[in-house]
Design a protein around this motif. Structure first.
Motif, mmCIF file in Angstrom:
data_model
loop_
_atom_site.group_PDB
_atom_site.id
_atom_site.type_symbol
_atom_site.label_atom_id
_atom_site.label_comp_id
_atom_site.label_asym_id
_atom_site.label_seq_id
_atom_site.Cartn_x
_atom_site.Cartn_y
_atom_site.Cartn_z
ATOM 1 N N LEU A 250 41.620 52.708 -37.448
ATOM 2 C CA LEU A 250 40.269 53.278 -37.432
ATOM 3 C C LEU A 250 39.213 52.192 -37.269
ATOM 4 O O LEU A 250 38.198 52.401 -36.593
ATOM 5 C CB LEU A 250 40.036 54.082 -38.713
ATOM 6 C CG LEU A 250 40.947 55.323 -38.853
ATOM 7 C CD1 LEU A 250 40.774 55.963 -40.222
ATOM 8 C CD2 LEU A 250 40.666 56.343 -37.754
ATOM 9 N N GLN B 182 35.228 59.350 -44.914
ATOM 10 C CA GLN B 182 36.656 59.589 -45.098
ATOM 11 C C GLN B 182 36.925 60.291 -46.434
ATOM 12 O O GLN B 182 37.753 61.197 -46.526
ATOM 13 C CB GLN B 182 37.429 58.265 -45.036
ATOM 14 C CG GLN B 182 38.936 58.427 -45.159
ATOM 15 C CD GLN B 182 39.512 59.338 -44.092
ATOM 16 O OE1 GLN B 182 39.236 59.168 -42.917
ATOM 17 N NE2 GLN B 182 40.311 60.315 -44.491
ATOM 18 N N THR C 247 42.497 59.298 -33.101
ATOM 19 C CA THR C 247 41.655 58.978 -34.248
ATOM 20 C C THR C 247 41.736 60.075 -35.296
ATOM 21 O O THR C 247 41.874 59.797 -36.505
ATOM 22 C CB THR C 247 40.194 58.768 -33.799
ATOM 23 O OG1 THR C 247 40.142 57.676 -32.876
ATOM 24 C CG2 THR C 247 39.287 58.469 -34.989
ATOM 25 N N TYR D 150 45.072 59.853 -37.022
ATOM 26 C CA TYR D 150 45.115 58.734 -37.967
ATOM 27 C C TYR D 150 44.273 59.029 -39.218
ATOM 28 O O TYR D 150 44.594 58.554 -40.314
ATOM 29 C CB TYR D 150 44.640 57.447 -37.299
ATOM 30 C CG TYR D 150 45.773 56.581 -36.787
ATOM 31 C CD1 TYR D 150 46.580 55.858 -37.667
ATOM 32 C CD2 TYR D 150 46.030 56.474 -35.426
ATOM 33 C CE1 TYR D 150 47.613 55.059 -37.205
ATOM 34 C CE2 TYR D 150 47.069 55.672 -34.951
ATOM 35 C CZ TYR D 150 47.853 54.965 -35.846
ATOM 36 O OH TYR D 150 48.892 54.165 -35.385
ATOM 37 N N LYS D 151 43.214 59.801 -39.084
ATOM 38 C CA LYS D 151 42.433 60.178 -40.259
ATOM 39 C C LYS D 151 43.273 61.038 -41.203
ATOM 40 O O LYS D 151 43.203 60.886 -42.430
ATOM 41 C CB LYS D 151 41.169 60.927 -39.829
ATOM 42 C CG LYS D 151 40.095 60.042 -39.218
ATOM 43 C CD LYS D 151 38.912 60.873 -38.734
ATOM 44 C CE LYS D 151 37.849 60.002 -38.086
ATOM 45 N NZ LYS D 151 36.723 60.805 -37.538
#
Length: 466
Positions: A403, A426, A316, A319-320
């Motif tokens: 996400l 984000q 995660t 991927y952020k």
């Protein structure tokens, strides 16, 4: 490229029997039950091996089998009242569906025991003719272990050691307790086929030997499966095949480790089997793969309560970073070849996925620094990571989609957030990476007003409801 060979018990330079081509066979699932995490792991490992060999430029023909008739399947048939062939077909359908969800590619060839009965009977007849097998009065056929002098070469065990604890069941007409069944006479009501020895069905070990011979001929490059198959299954395959052909059956024998749950071997009898379908309801398929591939494939994996959540957390955060980079710089026009070169160096050492994955932590730390410095080469790094690590089944998804999938699967971890909160979090993370401190503080205040708390760590951030 070096590969560990169970037969020689050392790593060897990989040189296929035929230049530029690889024939590879992995023992698949006996379809007496649903696919568990061990089945998924084995399928993943050999899918990766095939793909990496192809990346190296080899033309790979990769076969997997389904054992769709055996004692366990017949027992399930008797238990459920469903004919054995119908039960097996339904289980294969279920397993195929779960493997597709796990995102493991189909092999070049799917082989099934029930579709190779003629090949199996022919193989057994030739073993009898050459003096390596014998038919008993009751219609069973056995392999004569004493006729194959190399028996034990794969497991490195003597026949005497193998016989320790072995018992002969009532009704078996073996000449020696070490002998094993090639053909089993049918019992009343069991699924069966006609043969020169009467109605019956194949023994487990002969299936793979016969299917290999039908698909590839006398020799293959790589034969693999779980380590629990070394003895007796793969040992018996060597004895059968090499007795028939007089040639080395497989040049390289590869075996993945076993799955343990909190230190205990996973088994139905202990009630600790982890069904793959259940895991995929809770975690993304990429998180499950990431967790499994952090281990050298030859070692056992101990699944603890934190294994998959920790893997999901790391992915995660990765991927952020990917999302922040792609939102700011786009997809990148070219990759960074140095990332791919290091990955290949790691994988050349006996498919070392554990080492390849360990590189990601440093890579993403550098990418985050580039993002903060407004360095557009961060996009090239992300593009290369996506291209390179897709071979392991990772970073194949759109970052937003990934996400959202995590949020949907793990609401208890605070991942299920209102869209507005998720977007603000984000945006704040991107501002923080860019060292826009005032903007990041303002966004934190907005998130706070909506009733949520942001907590930063060295790997990223988490958002939870107050």
């Amino acid at each position: 490229m070096r590969v560990y060979n169970t037969l020689t018990r050392r790593k060897e330079e990989f040189e296929p029997l035929e230049e530029g081509r690889v024939k590879m066979y992995a023992c698949g699932i006996t379809v007496s039950g649903e696919a568990h995490i061990g089945h998924g792991y084995q399928a993943l490992i050999y899918d990766i091996m095939r793909k990496y060999l192809e990346k190296k430029g080899y033309k790979v023909t990769y076969a997997r089998n389904y054992t769709d008739v055996d004692d366990k399947i017949i027992a399930k048939s008797n238990e459920t009242g469903i004919p054995a062939d119908v039960y097996a077909a339904k289980m294969i359908e279920n397993i195929d569906r779960i493997m597709a969800e796990f995102d493991v590619d189909e092999p070049s060839l799917w082989l099934k025991a029930t579709q190779n009965i003629g090949n199996i009977i022919d193989f057994i007849q030739k073993l009898i003719e050459s003096g390596h097998a014998y038919a008993a009065d009751n219609g069973d056929v056995y392999f004569d272990v004493s006729s194959f002098k190399k028996y034990g070469c794969l497991s490195n065990r003597s026949v005497e050691d193998m016989l320790d604890g072995v018992r002969v069941d009532n009704g078996e007409q073996k000449r020696s307790p070490a002998d094993f069944a090639l053909w089993k006479a049918a019992k009343s009501g069991e699924i069966s086929w006609q043969s020169p020895w009467g109605n019956g069905r194949p023994g487990w070990h002969i299936e793979c030997s016969a299917m290999n011979r039908a698909a590839f001929g006398e020799q293959i490059d790589i034969h693999g499966g779980g380590r629990d198959l070394i003895f007796p299954h793969h040992e018996n395959e060597i004895a059968q095949t090499e007795s028939l052909t007089g040639k080395q059956f497989a040049k390289y024998w590869t075996h993945n480790g076993l799955i343990k749950v909190n230190g205990q071997k996973m088994s139905k009898s202990l009630g600790n089997s982890l069904l793959l379908e259940d895991l995929l309801k809770k975690y993304t398929n990429e998180a499950v793969k990431f967790a499994l591939l952090q281990n050298n494939y030859r070692n056992d994996i101990n699944i603890t309560d934190g294994l998959f959540p920790e893997a999901e957390k790391h992915l995660t955060e990765f991927y952020k970073v990917i999302k922040a980079v792609e939102d700011k710089f786009g997809k990148g026009e070219a990759g960074n070849p140095a990332i791919d070169e290091k990955f290949n160096e790691d994988m050349d050492e006996d498919f070392n996925t554990a080492l390849a994955l360990s590189e990601l932590f440093g890579l993403f730390k550098k990418i985050s620094a580039k993002l903060a410095a407004n360095d557009k080469t961060a996009a090239e790094d992300v593009r290369q990571i996506r291209q390179t690590y897709s071979l392991l089944g990772l970073f194949k998804k759109n970052a937003d989609d990934y996400l959202k999938e995590v949020a949907a699967k793990n609401p208890e971890n605070g991942a299920e957030l209102p869209a507005e909160v998720a977007a603000l979090a984000q945006k704040r993370w991107t501002a923080k990476l860019s060292k826009s401190w005032a903007e990041a503080d303002a966004l934190r205040a907005e998130i706070d007003k909506l009733g949520y708390t942001v907590k930063d760590s060295k790997d990223g951030y988490t958002v939870s409801k107050k």
